[in-house]
Each structure stands twice: as C-alpha cells, then as structure tokens.
Enzyme design. Structure first.
Site, mmCIF file in Angstrom:
data_model
loop_
_atom_site.group_PDB
_atom_site.id
_atom_site.type_symbol
_atom_site.label_atom_id
_atom_site.label_comp_id
_atom_site.label_asym_id
_atom_site.label_seq_id
_atom_site.Cartn_x
_atom_site.Cartn_y
_atom_site.Cartn_z
ATOM 1 N N ASP A 195 6.250 8.354 -3.321
ATOM 2 C CA ASP A 195 5.071 7.140 -3.042
ATOM 3 C C ASP A 195 3.715 7.668 -1.705
ATOM 4 O O ASP A 195 4.944 8.171 -0.848
ATOM 5 C CB ASP A 195 5.989 6.184 -2.295
ATOM 6 C CG ASP A 195 4.917 5.023 -1.381
ATOM 7 O OD1 ASP A 195 4.028 5.231 -1.617
ATOM 8 O OD2 ASP A 195 5.914 3.488 -2.307
ATOM 9 N N HIS A 196 3.239 8.623 -2.184
ATOM 10 C CA HIS A 196 2.740 8.690 -1.724
ATOM 11 C C HIS A 196 1.987 8.685 0.078
ATOM 12 O O HIS A 196 1.761 8.625 0.839
ATOM 13 C CB HIS A 196 0.738 8.955 -2.482
ATOM 14 C CG HIS A 196 -0.066 8.327 -1.777
ATOM 15 N ND1 HIS A 196 0.140 6.942 -2.766
ATOM 16 C CD2 HIS A 196 -1.293 7.970 -1.145
ATOM 17 C CE1 HIS A 196 -0.657 6.377 -3.338
ATOM 18 N NE2 HIS A 196 -1.749 6.742 -1.673
ATOM 19 N N HIS A 258 3.696 0.888 -1.805
ATOM 20 C CA HIS A 258 3.351 1.613 -0.598
ATOM 21 C C HIS A 258 3.592 0.025 0.364
ATOM 22 O O HIS A 258 3.779 0.646 1.650
ATOM 23 C CB HIS A 258 2.340 1.075 -0.916
ATOM 24 C CG HIS A 258 1.314 2.239 -2.037
ATOM 25 N ND1 HIS A 258 2.778 3.392 -2.777
ATOM 26 C CD2 HIS A 258 0.902 2.008 -2.941
ATOM 27 C CE1 HIS A 258 1.345 3.929 -3.811
ATOM 28 N NE2 HIS A 258 0.577 3.323 -4.178
HETATM 29 C C1 BG6 Z 1 -2.303 4.253 -5.479
HETATM 30 C C2 BG6 Z 1 -2.906 3.145 -6.785
HETATM 31 O O1 BG6 Z 1 -0.557 4.122 -5.957
HETATM 32 O O2 BG6 Z 1 -2.692 3.763 -4.445
HETATM 33 C C3 BG6 Z 1 -3.904 2.800 -6.562
HETATM 34 O O3 BG6 Z 1 -2.787 2.825 -8.534
HETATM 35 C C4 BG6 Z 1 -4.791 2.719 -5.300
HETATM 36 O O4 BG6 Z 1 -4.563 1.929 -7.434
HETATM 37 C C5 BG6 Z 1 -4.467 3.628 -4.286
HETATM 38 O O5 BG6 Z 1 -6.355 2.497 -4.876
HETATM 39 C C6 BG6 Z 1 -4.391 3.450 -2.931
HETATM 40 O O6 BG6 Z 1 -3.895 4.953 -2.122
HETATM 41 P P1 BG6 Z 1 -4.050 5.147 -0.775
HETATM 42 O O7 BG6 Z 1 -3.628 6.549 -0.048
HETATM 43 O O8 BG6 Z 1 -5.685 5.059 -0.367
HETATM 44 O O9 BG6 Z 1 -4.716 3.895 0.352
#
Ligand code: BG6
Length: 509
Positions: A195-196, A258
C-alpha cells in the site's frame, strides 16, 4: 514556528540489502517507469542496494533485453533528472527482459532460465522478489504459475518473495478468495501486499510521533479527544483511468486500503515491539474494532457524490465525471465519499472518526485532524471570548508535510482577547530532503525481509469488512441525484450535514 536546537540524525540506515534480483511483472507499464525504476536508482545512489543485484522485466510486449535497457534508461532520464551517468549505466547493464503472458507456463520456464544466468553473472544467489505491477485479474494466475514453475520455492537457503499491488479484491469475498489462492502457493511470510501510503514519510511518522514521544500518548484517547477528521482531497479527475475507475469508485479505490492505514496508525495501541507482527497485530486489532455498520447506519453515516462540470480555484473550466474519457455517460459511480465511523473499544468509544475523500476537490490536501475537547471550565465567562476554539493537532500528510498544533494565545493589549495560533513543524524546514518516490522504503524493506509496512491477510480483510456493508446498501439503492457536486468543490452538501447533525463541521482547508 517551533525551532529545534539540533536535529539528531537518528541511527543512519547504512545497511545494504543482500544480493537479490527484482523481477517486475508488468515491466513496460507506467508504475515501473515512474516509480519502480527511479526507486531502485535512489537506493543505489544512497548506497543501500547490494552490488549483487539485477532487474528482470517481464511483460507480454515482444522486447529484447537491449530494448528494455533503453526503456530503463529513458525512465531514469525522465524521472530522475540529473541522475549520475555512472549509476545509470550500472543499472542499465544489470537489466534483462523476458517476454510472455502471465498465464502461460512457458513464459515462466524462460524466466527461470534467465534467472539462472543472472545468478551466475551477478551473484544474486537465487534470492528473488517478484513485483506484480499487473492488472488484478492476473494476481492469482501469476502466483499459481510461480508455484507450478517452482520459482516460489525457497531452496538452498535462498528466499523468494512476492509483492502484490492494489486493488486487493473488490469486496470482502473476493479479497478472501485471493488470499486463499495465493496462500495455496506462498507462505504468509513470502507475501508483501503493498500500500503505497505506507511508503510516505508522514504516514510512517505517525508511529514515531505517537510512540517516540512521552507527551502525546497520555491524552490520545476518549477522555481528551472529541473526534478525528481525515481528509484526502485530490484535485485530479480520473486521469485516463476512466475504465478502471468507473468499475471501482472512490470507496473501493481509497478506503479499504489507504484510509484504513491512516486510521489504524492513528488509533492503534502501542505495540510491544517494532517487529513486523507486533505492529501489525495492533493494527489488525484496531481495524477489527471498527464498528461494522447495519444497513440503517449506512444510510445515516455514509455519503456519496459524483462531480459534475465545475471550475478550478483559478477559474478554469472542468468537465463533469460523466464527460471523462472511458466513463459511462450515465455512470452512477461515486467520485466522493464521506463516512462517520466509530471504534468499539475502551480507548475510542464515543469518539467519531469522520473521513472524506474525492476526486476534483477544491485542493490537493491530505490530513488527519485530531480535535481535542474544549477546556473543562470556562474561565472567561462574561467576556467576548467565552467560546474558545478547541485545540487541534493536524498531521499534514501531503503535499505539505508536517504537524501543527493550534491553541489559543492572549492577543497583546489591555483587554483579554484570545487569538488562535499555530505551532508548526514542517519536514522541509528541518530535514530538507531529496525527491523520493515513496517506494524506496517499501522495496528496501522487502529486500531485507521486513514486512512491517506491508499488509497482512487479516488486515486487508478487516478493511473490506468495514466497507462491505456500505457497498451492499449503495448497490441496493442506486444514487438518483448524481452528479451532486461541482468539480472544484469539497463534495456534496450531505457531507457537511453529516457533521452538522452532530454539531460539528469540517475543517476549513
Ligand atoms: C491510488 C488510487 O491508489 O492512490 C488513485 O488508485 C489515487 O485513484 C492515488 O489518486 C492517490 O495516491 P497519492 O499518493 O497521490 O495520494
């Protein structure tokens, strides 16, 4: 603004990874180019990557290793401007490619041969990690084929690990099924569900902030906290991903993954150690404590929205969601959600967690706001300051990165007047820092076998357990009033009413 007399450079991370090979499934895709290759480069530059390392890309495109090397080079030119040419050349020379379909066993046999050669040439010792940067329908077949071809087998002291991207399922049932299929082949210790959000410094810092300081934890509970607000605002629309997004929607796209990370780190009990399973046990426990809503509760506590045409803050015109490419012009998919959640445990009973997230919001801004209770005794009764604002602690996740505490201070002068002021910590001021993708720490941790920042099966399923009742009710009662907010706004009015009913309001961001 708070100042520090010195910034201690904690124990520096100087340990390099051991020898290993990264195999990227989906090597010609966007994630590889934008995040994975630049992250490997950054680890190399920081001296954290073993020199006994190689990358093998796999995808269905017919490419030679020579062509793939050009691809690696151009990714570095584009996403690591100013990269050291010597390191770029090093990485290019350590890159290989195998073409094939993810469901075709012959491709895995070719991959096996390539890996044997890589082990010989680069000393990677049969330690492999497979990064599945591929469409979710290929996760299970790819893992199955890794098993069939013995590539997942940890033999002769080598290790084999698999990183699985999101989305991990599209509801509780499919997530369970996927867990079951991959666990038929792999041990849980070999599975790294990524999960990034956990790669973000500010998200990792929640743990350090809470458990590395003595003064916050004693007040981090229902006795002192009134409620929590989480906002994940994005200004982008669906960015050419209309096809995927229209089948997913904001709830699936952001919440079980997230936003659950943000909630669990903010509300978990202190773990007994920072070992992966001790931390994840506590996260899992608190995720299981989130109250699973009944159908009626969903109707009261869940709001959905879809953006129509609107304008940016600068007055530029924005199309509505239904006008985006690859989106059904009658689409009923939500692009905004707001939820009121509660936790059934002693620490948090009676403390609502409000969350909102959406596309095409007024600002790109992610924060966790801890709203404290008001002072118990109104000392300033009969003055014009009897309605003192309550203290807020704001964890700014992005794009501003830091923590701010708001409190009241006496405005200088003969009259007793209180003005809200801020104590503000900003990452950039203290630590500066070079551009990182956020994937560096996750790739590094996988290579050293530390799964703390990865999702365990029970955590993923707990996230879906929270979301499932909402999906069910929304499916049974399709929205009638979409679109219900203009692009460039903070969602529909119902999101404000959700808090207004409790005598509260969203923070003005
Ligand atoms: C991704 C979603 O996992 O996370 C996207 O699929 C979203 O829709 C993105 O824009 C948001 O990531 P960050 O790091 O830009 O908050």
């Amino acid at each position: 603004m708070a100042t520090a007399t010195s910034v201690q450079s904690d124990t520096p991370q100087t340990k390099t990874t051991g020898p290993c090979c990264m195999i990227i499934f989906g090597a010609t895709g966007d994630l590889t180019k934008r995040k994975l290759i630049p992250s490997i480069y950054n680890l190399l530059k920081e001296g954290l990557l073993s020199r006994e390392f190689a990358i093998v890309g796999m995808a269905k495109d017919e490419l030679s290793s020579e062509k793939f090397r050009e691809h690696v080079k151009s990714a570095l030119t584009e996403f690591c401007p100013g990269a050291d040419p010597e390191l770029v050349d090093w990485l290019v020379v350590h890159s290989y490619y195998v073409s094939g379909e993810f469901g075709d066993i012959a491709a895995y046999q070719r991959l096996r041969e390539q890996l044997k050669e890589v082990d010989k040439v680069h000393g990677t010792h049969g330690n492999y990690f497979f990064y599945l940067a591929i469409a979710p329908q290929f996760f299970a077949p790819a893992v199955e084929k890794l098993g069939e071809s013995n590539l997942s087998e940890e033999e002769n002291g080598s290790w084999r690990r698999v990183i699985i991207e999101k989305p991990f399922g599209r509801d509780l049932e499919s997530a369970r099924e996927l867990n079951k299929k991959i666990k038929d082949v792999l041990f849980e210790s070999q599975i790294f569900r990524i999960d990034h959000y956990l790669g973000k410094e500010t998200v990792q810092n929640i743990l350090v902030f809470r458990f590395g300081n003595g003064i916050f934890e004693p007040i981090w509970n229902r006795n002192f906290i009134d409620h929590v607000q989480i906002t994940v605002g994005e200004t982008v629309g669906v960015e050419g991903r209309g096809g995927y997004y229209d089948t997913a929607g904001t709830l699936r796209d952001m919440v079980p993954n997230h936003i659950m990370q943000l909630i669990s780190l903010t509300t978990m009990e202190p773990p007994i150690s920072f070992d992966a399973d001790d931390v994840r046990d506590e996260q899992s426990k608190v995720l299981h404590a989130i109250h699973a809503m009944s159908g009626e509760e969903v109707i009261h506590n869940a709001v959905r929205g879809q953006y129509g045409p609107g304008t940016t803050a600068k007055g530029e015109r924005l199309p509505g969601y239904r006008q985006e490419p690859s989106v059904n012009p009658q689409s009923r998919t939500e692009t905004f959600i707001a939820l009121k959640l509660s936790l059934d445990n002693w620490r948090w009973a009676g403390v609502p967690i409000y969350l909102r997230t959406g596309k095409r919001m007024a600002r790109r801004h992610t924060e966790i706001a801890i709203q404290f209770k008001r002072a118990p005794f109104v000392l300033f009764r009969d003055t014009d300051i009897q309605n003192l604002p309550s203290n807020q602690l704001i964890i700014n996740v992005q794009p501003e990165e830091g923590i701010a505490l708001t409190f009241g201070a006496k405005v200088p002068g003969p009259l007793v007047k209180v003005g809200p002021v801020n104590m503000n910590f900003n990452y950039q001021d203290y630590f500066g820092g070079e551009a990182q993708t956020g994937y560096e720490v996750l790739l590094y941790d996988c290579m050293i076998g530390d799964a703390t920042l990865f999702q365990r099966a029970d955590m993923v399923e707990a996230g879906w357990t929270v979301v499932d009742p909402v999906l069910d009710v929304w499916k049974a009662l399709p929205p009638r009033e979409f679109p219900n907010y203009p692009a460039g706004a903070w969602g529909p009015n119902e999101a404000d009413e959700l808090l207004a009913r409790d005598g509260r309001q969203w923070r003005n961001i």
